[in-house]
Write an enzyme that holds these catalytic residues in place. Structure first.
Site, PDB file in Angstrom:
ATOM      1  N   ALA A   1       0.812  -1.215   0.000  1.00 27.74           N
ATOM      2  CA  ALA A   1       0.000   0.000   0.000  1.00 27.74           C
ATOM      3  C   ALA A   1       0.846   1.265   0.000  1.00 27.74           C
ATOM      4  O   ALA A   1       0.641   2.176  -0.806  1.00 27.74           O
ATOM      5  CB  ALA A   1      -0.937  -0.008   1.203  1.00 27.74           C
TER       6      ALA A   1
ATOM      7  N   TYR B   1       2.536 -12.126  -1.948  1.00 26.47           N
ATOM      8  CA  TYR B   1       1.101 -12.328  -2.097  1.00 26.47           C
ATOM      9  C   TYR B   1       0.752 -12.573  -3.553  1.00 26.47           C
ATOM     10  O   TYR B   1       1.470 -12.167  -4.467  1.00 26.47           O
ATOM     11  CB  TYR B   1       0.280 -11.200  -1.485  1.00 26.47           C
ATOM     12  CG  TYR B   1       0.151  -9.897  -2.217  1.00 26.47           C
ATOM     13  CD1 TYR B   1      -0.961  -9.624  -3.005  1.00 26.47           C
ATOM     14  CD2 TYR B   1       1.101  -8.888  -2.049  1.00 26.47           C
ATOM     15  CE1 TYR B   1      -1.119  -8.408  -3.625  1.00 26.47           C
ATOM     16  CE2 TYR B   1       0.955  -7.658  -2.664  1.00 26.47           C
ATOM     17  CZ  TYR B   1      -0.155  -7.416  -3.454  1.00 26.47           C
ATOM     18  OH  TYR B   1      -0.307  -6.204  -4.072  1.00 26.47           O
TER      19      TYR B   1
ATOM     20  N   TYR C   1      -2.154 -14.338   0.867  1.00 30.62           N
ATOM     21  CA  TYR C   1      -0.950 -13.759   1.456  1.00 30.62           C
ATOM     22  C   TYR C   1      -0.056 -14.835   2.063  1.00 30.62           C
ATOM     23  O   TYR C   1      -0.536 -15.765   2.707  1.00 30.62           O
ATOM     24  CB  TYR C   1      -1.331 -12.762   2.560  1.00 30.62           C
ATOM     25  CG  TYR C   1      -2.109 -11.567   2.065  1.00 30.62           C
ATOM     26  CD1 TYR C   1      -1.463 -10.486   1.502  1.00 30.62           C
ATOM     27  CD2 TYR C   1      -3.499 -11.522   2.174  1.00 30.62           C
ATOM     28  CE1 TYR C   1      -2.173  -9.376   1.052  1.00 30.62           C
ATOM     29  CE2 TYR C   1      -4.218 -10.427   1.720  1.00 30.62           C
ATOM     30  CZ  TYR C   1      -3.542  -9.358   1.162  1.00 30.62           C
ATOM     31  OH  TYR C   1      -4.253  -8.268   0.712  1.00 30.62           O
ATOM     32  N   TYR C   2       1.253 -14.659   1.869  1.00 29.03           N
ATOM     33  CA  TYR C   2       2.263 -15.537   2.453  1.00 29.03           C
ATOM     34  C   TYR C   2       3.286 -14.621   3.135  1.00 29.03           C
ATOM     35  O   TYR C   2       4.359 -14.346   2.611  1.00 29.03           O
ATOM     36  CB  TYR C   2       2.911 -16.410   1.364  1.00 29.03           C
ATOM     37  CG  TYR C   2       1.886 -17.194   0.583  1.00 29.03           C
ATOM     38  CD1 TYR C   2       1.456 -18.441   1.030  1.00 29.03           C
ATOM     39  CD2 TYR C   2       1.311 -16.661  -0.570  1.00 29.03           C
ATOM     40  CE1 TYR C   2       0.493 -19.159   0.332  1.00 29.03           C
ATOM     41  CE2 TYR C   2       0.342 -17.367  -1.272  1.00 29.03           C
ATOM     42  CZ  TYR C   2      -0.066 -18.617  -0.815  1.00 29.03           C
ATOM     43  OH  TYR C   2      -1.024 -19.317  -1.508  1.00 29.03           O
ATOM     44  N   ARG C   3       2.904 -14.131   4.314  1.00 28.62           N
ATOM     45  CA  ARG C   3       3.681 -13.073   4.953  1.00 28.62           C
ATOM     46  C   ARG C   3       4.053 -13.398   6.402  1.00 28.62           C
ATOM     47  O   ARG C   3       4.738 -12.607   7.050  1.00 28.62           O
ATOM     48  CB  ARG C   3       2.885 -11.777   4.923  1.00 28.62           C
ATOM     49  CG  ARG C   3       1.727 -11.805   5.876  1.00 28.62           C
ATOM     50  CD  ARG C   3       0.628 -10.805   5.688  1.00 28.62           C
ATOM     51  NE  ARG C   3       0.894  -9.504   5.182  1.00 28.62           N
ATOM     52  CZ  ARG C   3      -0.068  -8.703   4.695  1.00 28.62           C
ATOM     53  NH1 ARG C   3      -1.327  -9.126   4.668  1.00 28.62           N
ATOM     54  NH2 ARG C   3       0.218  -7.498   4.258  1.00 28.62           N
TER      55      ARG C   3
ATOM     56  N   ASN D   1      -7.214   1.400   5.555  1.00 22.72           N
ATOM     57  CA  ASN D   1      -6.761   0.147   4.947  1.00 22.72           C
ATOM     58  C   ASN D   1      -7.020  -1.082   5.822  1.00 22.72           C
ATOM     59  O   ASN D   1      -6.104  -1.855   6.127  1.00 22.72           O
ATOM     60  CB  ASN D   1      -5.267   0.240   4.619  1.00 22.72           C
ATOM     61  CG  ASN D   1      -5.003   0.306   3.128  1.00 22.72           C
ATOM     62  OD1 ASN D   1      -5.809  -0.157   2.330  1.00 22.72           O
ATOM     63  ND2 ASN D   1      -3.880   0.879   2.756  1.00 22.72           N
TER      64      ASN D   1
ATOM     65  N   ALA E   1     -15.887  10.337  -4.344  1.00 23.92           N
ATOM     66  CA  ALA E   1     -15.196  10.558  -3.073  1.00 23.92           C
ATOM     67  C   ALA E   1     -15.513  11.949  -2.546  1.00 23.92           C
ATOM     68  O   ALA E   1     -15.682  12.899  -3.306  1.00 23.92           O
ATOM     69  CB  ALA E   1     -13.689  10.381  -3.256  1.00 23.92           C
TER      70      ALA E   1
ATOM     71  N   ASP F   1      -4.797   2.807  -3.272  1.00 27.40           N
ATOM     72  CA  ASP F   1      -3.458   3.382  -3.120  1.00 27.40           C
ATOM     73  C   ASP F   1      -3.201   4.408  -4.224  1.00 27.40           C
ATOM     74  O   ASP F   1      -2.591   5.461  -3.981  1.00 27.40           O
ATOM     75  CB  ASP F   1      -2.396   2.289  -3.191  1.00 27.40           C
ATOM     76  CG  ASP F   1      -2.633   1.176  -2.196  1.00 27.40           C
ATOM     77  OD1 ASP F   1      -3.173   1.451  -1.108  1.00 27.40           O
ATOM     78  OD2 ASP F   1      -2.281   0.026  -2.506  1.00 27.40           O
TER      79      ASP F   1
END
Length: 298
Positions: A35, A90, A100-102, A162, A225, A251
């Site tokens: 991000a 990820y 995710y692999y964090r 986030n 927005a 982002d």
């Protein structure tokens, strides 16, 4: 030129080159995905100095991330390379979701001492996100230290809520993210996030929840927005685009908005700049467009 400093986790991102699920795709791209570094890339592409700080593994994935960010104009001189912990990964599967692999990643080891390595005094604005607070207790301490030091230096703090459901439950995240938002000068939050976290269904309800935030930006996907600055709200509709994959668009919006802020643009033009960058990303499976804007480091 203005200068932004962003800080937070970036992982290697594996994604199909076309909008197909991983199970069906034959060709993939391997890129930087995070991000805060995404925001830095967009700000750099729009003509400003952009620093990114974090921890990466001292491995090939970490080196690849550094090279890609630098190639896109982001200054990465202060990033810490961890010889023990790996770079996270990820996988984006268009139409399916993100995996995710964090666990145990280098970024999860961020702590308050790391703030001493950040080039804070060079920044006109510091940008962080709520993802960092969810990574670990030490990473949350790091985020708290960023807020404290930036405030002591008189540097405005931009905070993107986030919320990431796979990282922590609403019951844990809601009070932490609200407290961080209340400490920031600029807050970005999705209307859907605000509904999930705090039961706010409209931009007005979010403002009622966070009345003391100097600049509050509420994003509502394809609708548009709102930005409320000193009690005055401005709404700009989103662009009509064909969506290939939505991850990274938030982002991109923040990057465009903050770059316009550094330009001294009006609130309405900040929102338009955010929508412009988001539209670019919505049309691709990548988190940002490779624009090759490498700059001389100063």
């Amino acid at each position: 030129m203005g200068t932004i400093l962003t800080a937070g986790e970036t992982m290697a991102m594996l994604t199909p080159r076309t909008a197909q699920p991983v199970l069906e795709a034959q060709e993939f791209r391997l890129e930087a995905g995070g991000a805060e570094s995404n925001v830095a890339v967009h700000v750099a592409a729009l003509g400003h100095h952009a620093h990114w700080f974090s921890r990466l593994g001292a491995d090939e994935l970490g080196t690849r991330i550094l090279h890609q960010l630098a190639r896109n104009g982001v200054i990465v001189d202060h990033v810490v390379l961890d010889a023990v912990r790996p770079t996270g990964l990820y996988v984006k599967s268009p139409g399916i979701g993100v995996s995710y692999y964090r666990r145990g990643s280098a970024a999860s080891a961020l702590d308050a001492k790391d703030v001493e390595s950040m080039p804070l005094t060079a920044a006109d604005v510091v940008h962080v996100s709520g993802i960092t607070a969810a990574l670990s207790a030490s990473a949350r301490a790091f985020l708290d230290a960023v807020f404290t030091r930036a405030r002591s230096e008189g540097i405005p703090i931009s905070f993107d809520v986030n919320y990431r459901a796979p990282l922590w439950p609403v019951s844990d995240a809601a009070p932490v993210l609200r407290a961080l938002a209340e400490r920031a000068d600029i807050v970005f939050v999705g209307r859907d996030e605000a509904e999930t976290l705090w039961g706010c269904f409209t931009a007005d309800e979010v403002h009622e929840l966070l009345p003391d935030v100097p600049e509050l930006v509420v994003k509502d996907g394809s609708v548009g927005a709102w930005s409320t600055v000193r009690g005055q709200s401005v709404f700009i509709s989103s662009h009509r685009v064909e969506v290939v994959e939505p991850v990274g668009a938030g982002d991109a919006f923040s990057g465009g908005y903050l770059a316009a802020l550094l330009d001294g643009a009006s609130v309405a033009d900040r929102l338009r700049a955010g929508h412009d960058r988001a539209a670019l990303v919505l049309g691709t499976t990548a988190d940002f467009i490779e624009e090759r804007t490498e700059r001389t480091k100063t």
